[in-house]
Design a protein around this motif. Sequence first.
Motif, mmCIF file in Angstrom:
data_model
loop_
_atom_site.group_PDB
_atom_site.id
_atom_site.type_symbol
_atom_site.label_atom_id
_atom_site.label_comp_id
_atom_site.label_asym_id
_atom_site.label_seq_id
_atom_site.Cartn_x
_atom_site.Cartn_y
_atom_site.Cartn_z
ATOM 1 N N THR A 153 0.842 -1.186 0.000
ATOM 2 C CA THR A 153 0.000 0.000 0.000
ATOM 3 C C THR A 153 0.882 1.243 0.000
ATOM 4 O OG1 THR A 153 -1.719 1.226 1.158
ATOM 5 C CG2 THR A 153 -0.222 -0.048 2.525
ATOM 6 N N PRO A 154 0.513 2.241 -0.748
ATOM 7 C CA PRO A 154 1.305 3.475 -0.743
ATOM 8 C C PRO A 154 1.032 4.326 0.501
ATOM 9 C CG PRO A 154 -0.515 3.674 -2.274
ATOM 10 C CD PRO A 154 -0.544 2.270 -1.744
ATOM 11 N N TYR A 155 0.053 3.919 1.301
ATOM 12 C CA TYR A 155 -0.326 4.689 2.484
ATOM 13 C C TYR A 155 -0.310 3.791 3.727
ATOM 14 C CZ TYR A 155 -2.400 6.961 -1.577
ATOM 15 O OH TYR A 155 -2.617 7.492 -2.815
ATOM 16 N N PRO A 156 0.866 3.356 4.200
ATOM 17 C CA PRO A 156 0.900 2.495 5.396
ATOM 18 C C PRO A 156 0.298 3.211 6.609
ATOM 19 C CG PRO A 156 3.102 2.744 4.429
ATOM 20 C CD PRO A 156 2.183 3.651 3.691
ATOM 21 N N ILE A 157 -0.600 2.527 7.277
ATOM 22 C CA ILE A 157 -1.307 3.129 8.409
ATOM 23 C C ILE A 157 -0.347 3.431 9.552
ATOM 24 C CG2 ILE A 157 -3.114 2.747 10.124
ATOM 25 C CD1 ILE A 157 -4.555 1.032 8.037
ATOM 26 N N GLY A 158 0.638 2.578 9.761
ATOM 27 C CA GLY A 158 1.577 2.778 10.868
ATOM 28 C C GLY A 158 2.319 4.093 10.785
ATOM 29 N N THR A 159 2.573 4.585 9.584
ATOM 30 C CA THR A 159 3.302 5.853 9.438
ATOM 31 C C THR A 159 2.439 7.055 9.804
ATOM 32 O OG1 THR A 159 2.700 6.054 7.114
ATOM 33 C CG2 THR A 159 4.760 4.911 7.610
ATOM 34 N N LEU A 160 1.141 6.833 9.952
ATOM 35 C CA LEU A 160 0.239 7.917 10.333
ATOM 36 C C LEU A 160 0.111 8.063 11.846
ATOM 37 C CD1 LEU A 160 -2.577 7.220 7.716
ATOM 38 C CD2 LEU A 160 -0.702 8.854 7.534
ATOM 39 N N LEU A 161 0.668 7.097 12.575
ATOM 40 C CA LEU A 161 0.603 7.139 14.043
ATOM 41 C C LEU A 161 1.640 8.127 14.584
ATOM 42 C CD1 LEU A 161 0.340 3.320 14.829
ATOM 43 C CD2 LEU A 161 -1.494 5.004 14.916
ATOM 44 N N MET A 167 3.169 -1.922 15.347
ATOM 45 C CA MET A 167 3.476 -1.748 13.920
ATOM 46 C C MET A 167 3.146 -3.023 13.129
ATOM 47 S SD MET A 167 4.175 1.346 13.614
ATOM 48 C CE MET A 167 4.784 1.490 11.961
ATOM 49 N N GLN A 168 3.339 -4.206 13.717
ATOM 50 C CA GLN A 168 2.944 -5.457 13.049
ATOM 51 C C GLN A 168 1.425 -5.520 12.901
ATOM 52 O OE1 GLN A 168 4.603 -8.603 15.412
ATOM 53 N NE2 GLN A 168 6.532 -8.634 14.251
ATOM 54 N N TRP A 169 0.731 -5.076 13.931
ATOM 55 C CA TRP A 169 -0.718 -5.068 13.889
ATOM 56 C C TRP A 169 -1.212 -4.113 12.793
ATOM 57 C CZ3 TRP A 169 -4.778 -2.152 16.916
ATOM 58 C CH2 TRP A 169 -5.989 -2.849 16.936
ATOM 59 N N MET A 170 -0.609 -2.941 12.676
ATOM 60 C CA MET A 170 -0.962 -1.978 11.626
ATOM 61 C C MET A 170 -0.623 -2.551 10.239
ATOM 62 S SD MET A 170 -2.335 0.747 12.922
ATOM 63 C CE MET A 170 -3.162 -0.275 14.123
ATOM 64 N N ALA A 171 0.483 -3.298 10.140
ATOM 65 C CA ALA A 171 0.862 -3.916 8.866
ATOM 66 C C ALA A 171 -0.198 -4.931 8.420
ATOM 67 C CB ALA A 171 2.230 -4.579 8.979
ATOM 68 N N ALA A 172 -0.831 -5.607 9.387
ATOM 69 C CA ALA A 172 -1.910 -6.549 9.043
ATOM 70 C C ALA A 172 -3.086 -5.791 8.435
ATOM 71 C CB ALA A 172 -2.339 -7.313 10.286
ATOM 72 N N PHE A 173 -3.409 -4.626 8.988
ATOM 73 C CA PHE A 173 -4.468 -3.799 8.397
ATOM 74 C C PHE A 173 -4.078 -3.352 6.987
ATOM 75 C CE2 PHE A 173 -5.882 -2.894 12.856
ATOM 76 C CZ PHE A 173 -7.165 -3.377 12.718
ATOM 77 N N ASP A 174 -2.807 -2.981 6.825
ATOM 78 C CA ASP A 174 -2.329 -2.563 5.502
ATOM 79 C C ASP A 174 -2.524 -3.678 4.484
ATOM 80 O OD1 ASP A 174 -1.551 -0.061 6.346
ATOM 81 O OD2 ASP A 174 0.539 -0.638 6.704
ATOM 82 N N GLY A 185 4.859 9.407 16.535
ATOM 83 C CA GLY A 185 6.189 8.810 16.554
ATOM 84 C C GLY A 185 6.417 7.856 17.705
ATOM 85 N N ILE A 186 5.896 8.155 18.879
ATOM 86 C CA ILE A 186 6.107 7.295 20.057
ATOM 87 C C ILE A 186 5.472 5.927 19.842
ATOM 88 C CG2 ILE A 186 4.095 8.121 21.324
ATOM 89 C CD1 ILE A 186 7.399 7.505 23.012
ATOM 90 N N LEU A 187 4.305 5.890 19.147
ATOM 91 C CA LEU A 187 3.630 4.618 18.894
ATOM 92 C C LEU A 187 4.317 3.828 17.778
ATOM 93 C CD1 LEU A 187 -0.127 5.691 19.140
ATOM 94 C CD2 LEU A 187 1.263 4.526 20.861
ATOM 95 N N GLN A 188 4.998 4.525 16.861
ATOM 96 C CA GLN A 188 5.709 3.848 15.781
ATOM 97 C C GLN A 188 6.911 3.068 16.307
ATOM 98 O OE1 GLN A 188 6.620 6.354 12.417
ATOM 99 N NE2 GLN A 188 4.598 7.321 12.465
ATOM 100 N N GLU A 189 7.334 3.342 17.536
ATOM 101 C CA GLU A 189 8.467 2.624 18.128
ATOM 102 C C GLU A 189 8.061 1.268 18.682
ATOM 103 O OE1 GLU A 189 10.218 5.263 20.988
ATOM 104 O OE2 GLU A 189 10.708 6.767 19.463
ATOM 105 N N ASP A 190 6.779 1.019 18.826
ATOM 106 C CA ASP A 190 6.287 -0.256 19.372
ATOM 107 C C ASP A 190 6.186 -1.283 18.241
ATOM 108 O OD1 ASP A 190 4.959 -2.381 20.540
ATOM 109 O OD2 ASP A 190 3.344 -1.163 21.394
ATOM 110 N N PRO A 191 7.053 -2.337 18.229
ATOM 111 C CA PRO A 191 7.044 -3.312 17.134
ATOM 112 C C PRO A 191 5.738 -4.104 17.029
ATOM 113 C CG PRO A 191 8.756 -3.842 18.764
ATOM 114 C CD PRO A 191 8.096 -2.594 19.207
ATOM 115 N N LEU A 192 5.122 -4.435 18.154
ATOM 116 C CA LEU A 192 3.870 -5.194 18.117
ATOM 117 C C LEU A 192 2.757 -4.367 17.467
ATOM 118 C CD1 LEU A 192 2.283 -7.730 18.853
ATOM 119 C CD2 LEU A 192 1.782 -6.674 21.070
#
Length: 179
Positions: A10-18, A29-36, A20-27
């Motif tokens: 996807t050209p619009y990854p949801i995790g990048t919209l969070l 970001m994996q969950w957001m990648a599943a939505f992507d 910055g502090i939440l983007q540091e959490d790997p779990l």
Amino acid sequence: MRRAVEGLGTPYPIGTLLPGILQEDPLLMQWMAAFDEVLAPAISTLDCLTAYVDPLLAPSDFTRWLAGWLGAVLDENWPPERQRAAVAHSVRLYRQRGTTEGIRALIELVTGGDVEITDNGGVHWSATPNAALPGEPGAWLTVRVRIPRGTQIDAAALEDLIAAEKPAHVTHRLEVVEQ
């Protein structure tokens, strides 16, 4: 259950919209990648929407859907390029429906042959009120289709097409000539 399309990003990854502090959490970001992964086909479809409504670019099954949306009748035995052309020209043909020019253009599109239409003038009209109608009483038209030798034409289907396109009071005769 429908699965995501393998390898479609996807050209619009949801995790990048969070934040910055939440983007540091790997779990997270994996969950957001599943939505992507689940949303990527929908986003891709929306990004390419103009291609879906262009009959020359749309997928074949979507072209048939467009035909139904526009009121174009397609024969499933036609090659895909002829089906696409029929959908692409359907609005123009609809404007000319019932006229000799419209019938000629439609039959040329359907058969790929050279079409000649002769009528007695009874299918014309006059802009002058109470004027005599041109031609002879009893409207008729003859449709002559010249096709290359060896080309298969379903004459019954062509008869039905002409009957559906011409004015109801006009009789017609179909001639298919191989060249």
